[in-house]
Each structure stands twice: as structure tokens, then as C-alpha cells.
Design an enzyme around this catalytic site. Structure first.
Site, PDB file in Angstrom:
ATOM      1  N   THR A   1     -75.373  46.494  -6.738  1.00 13.78           N
ATOM      2  CA  THR A   1     -74.496  45.334  -6.555  1.00 13.78           C
ATOM      3  C   THR A   1     -73.289  45.358  -7.476  1.00 13.78           C
ATOM      4  OG1 THR A   1     -76.367  43.975  -5.882  1.00 13.78           O
ATOM      5  CG2 THR A   1     -74.453  42.804  -6.700  1.00 13.78           C
TER       6      THR A   1
ATOM      7  N   ASP B   1     -77.028  51.664  -2.196  1.00 15.09           N
ATOM      8  CA  ASP B   1     -77.850  50.486  -2.442  1.00 15.09           C
ATOM      9  C   ASP B   1     -79.191  51.053  -2.866  1.00 15.09           C
ATOM     10  OD1 ASP B   1     -79.847  48.421  -2.002  1.00 15.09           O
ATOM     11  OD2 ASP B   1     -78.261  47.303  -0.991  1.00 15.09           O
ATOM     12  N   SER B   2     -79.709  50.614  -4.001  1.00 12.57           N
ATOM     13  CA  SER B   2     -80.906  51.287  -4.546  1.00 12.57           C
ATOM     14  C   SER B   2     -82.149  51.060  -3.702  1.00 12.57           C
ATOM     15  CB  SER B   2     -81.143  50.910  -6.007  1.00 12.57           C
ATOM     16  OG  SER B   2     -81.736  49.644  -6.124  1.00 12.57           O
TER      17      SER B   2
HETATM   18  N1  ASP Z   1     -79.708  45.854  -3.250  1.00  9.61           N
HETATM   19  C1  ASP Z   1     -79.049  46.011  -4.527  1.00  9.61           C
HETATM   20  C2  ASP Z   1     -79.465  47.350  -5.100  1.00  9.61           C
HETATM   21  O1  ASP Z   1     -80.551  47.457  -5.600  1.00  9.61           O
HETATM   22  C3  ASP Z   1     -79.425  44.892  -5.446  1.00  9.61           C
HETATM   23  C4  ASP Z   1     -78.760  44.927  -6.795  1.00  9.61           C
HETATM   24  O2  ASP Z   1     -78.144  45.880  -7.234  1.00  9.61           O
HETATM   25  O3  ASP Z   1     -78.866  43.891  -7.512  1.00  9.61           O
HETATM   26  O4  ASP Z   1     -78.736  48.300  -5.033  1.00  9.61           O
END
Ligand code: ASP
Length: 349
Positions: free
Chosen positions: A12, A55-56
Site C-alpha cells: 500500500t 500487492d503482497s
Molecule cells: N494488500 C496490501 C499488501 O499487502 C496491504 C498493505 O500493504 O497494507 O500489499
């Protein structure tokens, strides 16, 4: 050797709104450069490198290898490293890196954000500030997470909030540092890992080698057999109830564990409780696991257990060695094991 390396891997912190929601922003590194110059003004020179940002939620064990290679290529050029990572699987990556970089002689600090850096009200500047501070601590020689005003041991942390700025919790090991109300970080040097023998290793991870199985009322032998349908499976981490308990009266479920064991699958036991430890054998409902040779993982988080098993299985085929290493601390991920006769009664806080 001077300065900090920032390795951007996604998340994010570096996202912008796309047609279907937040997604990696290809311009992020330029935004970060401007921010570093105009807002963060770090004491030390900072270099930025990037892997293809994701996106992780899309993270695979192979990404751990890519991160570790990117760090080792530059290891001697910097005093500390900051890794920008999505929060969803950050605890897994921080754990995996802690095992690959055992005996590190400098800090490796993961951070990210709940709101993109480019948006107003973002938590990214505060997280980056703490991460850069931690990465400059000469006595810190381990993989950590700097997030929401706290510095946590990476392999002890779990993501416990989907939205709060304080997104990570380390329930079984105290924080290594915290930002006070006046914005100054203070570190608990006495809680840092002591200096150790440098022993870096980047094994070739097999992506489907390890599975987690959370228990729930109604879980059945079918869940275990479904995992066994994967021919590459080498280990299952049970996320058991409380002190390490399983539905021992469900003979089909227990039989399925026997089948897994007979197939050579390594079975390990971590608790699904956010705080506390597995004390296998304390209750009659976990006695069967002792009989089966299931390895109790004490107070290791399921994320650390999963990453550790991946690391060990990718490093050697020596089963007794894997079992022994699973039950000792390699990078501060587990407290000393206690005897199963320890009473499971609540302890005063
Ligand atoms: N979906 C995002 C990720 O893990 C969530 C974040 O970074 O806060 O890449």
C-alpha cells in the site's frame, strides 16, 4: 560503507487507485525520492532500489529469495537496510529473511503503510521515519518491523489490524523500541539479539512444501487428506486450539494425521491463540500428538513456523537436523521450550 538502502517490494505504501482498487504505482520511487528530500530529510544518505512491486497478497516463497539476493548484492555498501513491503504477508517475509540472514551484523527493517504515501493522512512518513532511525542503530543486528510507532522483532510479529495504523502486534516478545508522544524513538537495546556468527543462506524454496491447517469445530480428516493430495507437501503446521489441543475424539481426523505421518510428512503444532504457547501433553486432547511425534512449537507464531519450515526443508534433507532446529531458536523466534508437565493454568500477568 555508509548510508541506508531502501528496497521497495510493493504494498500500500507505494500504491495508487486503479480501475479495480489500489495497485502498485509505477511512479512511486520518484514520489519517495521527493518525500525523502523534502519531508523526511534523513541524517544518512539513502539509496533506493526496487524489485517488481506487488500487492503482497501475491507473495510467493520465491520472492523471499529475490529479496535476500537483492540485499546480499549490496550488503557491505550500507550500514542498514529498510524494506518496503505490503502489510498482508509482511510477517511471513520478515520471518523468512530472519532465517536467511542469521547472525546479521546490521539492521534489516521492514515497513509499509495502511495508507499510500502519496495520500494525505498517510501513516507512511511516520513509519519511514522510525524505520530509517532503526536502520541506523549500530547495536541492532536483526530483522525487524517498524510500524505504527513500534519496533518489533520480525519473526515475533503478526498483522492484527486490517486498518489501524498500529497494524502489527508481538504478543510473545516485548517491543524493541517505540516512538514517544514527542515523536522521539527510544530503543530497548537489552532486548536486541546479541551479536552472532554470520551464517547467511538463500535456499531454493519449494512453494508448496508447507501447509498451515487451522482447526475449527467440524474440521475433519478430509481437510488433512486434501492437503495430502499435494505431492510436493513435506510439512503441515497445525494451528491448534489453546495450549495445543486437537479433536482427539474424532478418530477419522486422528487417522488422517497418522496417514500423513506414515507418508513422511512432518507435523508441527502451533497455537491459534495470539498469545501464549503450546504445551503439548498438558491436556489429554493433545496427548495423541505426542504419540504421533508431532513437534510442539512453543510460542512461535504460525507465520514464523511456516517460514522456518520452508527454510529448513529447503536447506537440508536431514530430518533429525530439521526436527532439532525447529525446536530451538535460530533468530529469536521462540522462547526456551518448557516441560510438558508445566500446568496449563492461567498465569498472573
Ligand atoms: N494488500 C496490501 C499488501 O499487502 C496491504 C498493505 O500493504 O497494507 O500489499
Amino acid at each position: 560503507m555508509a548510508g541506508i538502502l531502501i528496497l521497495h517490494t510493493g504494498g500500500t505504501i507505494g500504491m495508487r487507485l486503479g480501475a479495480h482498487g489500489l495497485q502498485p504505482d509505477p511512479e512511486f520511487c520518484a514520489t519517495l525520492q521527493v518525500h525523502l528530500k523534502q519531508v523526511l530529510t534523513p541524517q544518512q544518505p539513502v539509496s533506493i532500489k526496487t524489485l517488481a512491486p506487488i500487492d503482497s497478497a501475491n507473495l510467493q516463497p520465491a520472492h523471499w529469495q529475490n529479496m535476500a539476493h537483492a540485499l546480499l548484492e549490496n550488503w557491505d555498501d550500507y550500514t542498514g537496510i529498510v524494506i518496503l513491503h505490503g502489510t498482508d504477508t509482511l510477517a511471513w517475509s520478515a520471518s523468512a529473511l530472519s532465517f536467511m540472514l542469521q547472525g546479521a551484523d546490521k539492521p534489516v527493517i521492514f515497513t509499509g503503510a495502511q495508507i499510500p504515501l502519496a495520500r494525505s493522512g498517510s501513516d507512511a512518513p511516520a513509519n519511514l521515519r522510525l524505520a530509517l532511525h532503526a536502520a541506523a542503530q549500530p547495536q541492532l543486528r536483526e530483522t525487524c518491523i517498524a510500524f505504527g510507532g513500534s519496533l518489533l522483532r520480525g519473526n515475533r510479529a503478526r498483522k492484527t489490524s486490517a486498518q489501524n495504523f498500529a497494524a502489527f502486534t508481538s504478543s510473545n516478545y516485548p517491543t524493541l523500541g517505540a516512538v514517544s508522544d514527542d515523536g522521539i524513538p527510544a530503543f530497548h537495546v537489552e532486548r536486541f539479539l546479541p551479536a552472532g556468527q554470520k551464517s547467511f543462506s538463500i535456499p531454493h524454496f519449494r512453494p508448496r512444501a508447507v501447509a498451515l491447517l487451522p482447526l475449527y469445530p467440524g474440521v475433519s480428516g478430509d481437510s488433512v487428506r486434501a492437503l495430502l493430495a499435494n505431492p510436493e507437501l513435506r510439512a503441515i503446521v497445525l494451528q491448534s486450539y489453546g495450549s495445543g489441543n486437537v479433536p482427539d475424539s474424532d478418530t477419522d481426523f486422528i487417522d488422517s494425521l497418522h496417514t500423513a505421518h506414515a507418508r513422511g510428512i512432518l507435523l508441527a503444532n502451533s497455537t491459534q491463540c495470539p498469545h501464549g504457547r503450546v504445551t503439548q501433553g498438558a491436556y489429554a486432547t493433545s496427548h495423541v500428538l505426542d504419540q504421533l511425534g508431532v513437534i510442539p512449537l512453543a510460542d512461535m507464531t504460525p507465520e514464523a513456523a511456516h517460514a522456518k519450515l520452508h527454510f529448513l526443508l529447503a536447506s537440508t534433507d536431514n530430518r533429525p537436523q530439521i526436527v532439532a532446529d525447529l525446536q530451538r531458536s535460530l533468530a529469536g523466534e521462540v522462547s526456551p521450550f518448557v516441560s510438558p508437565s508445566t500446568p496449563p493454568l492461567p498465569q498472573p500477568v
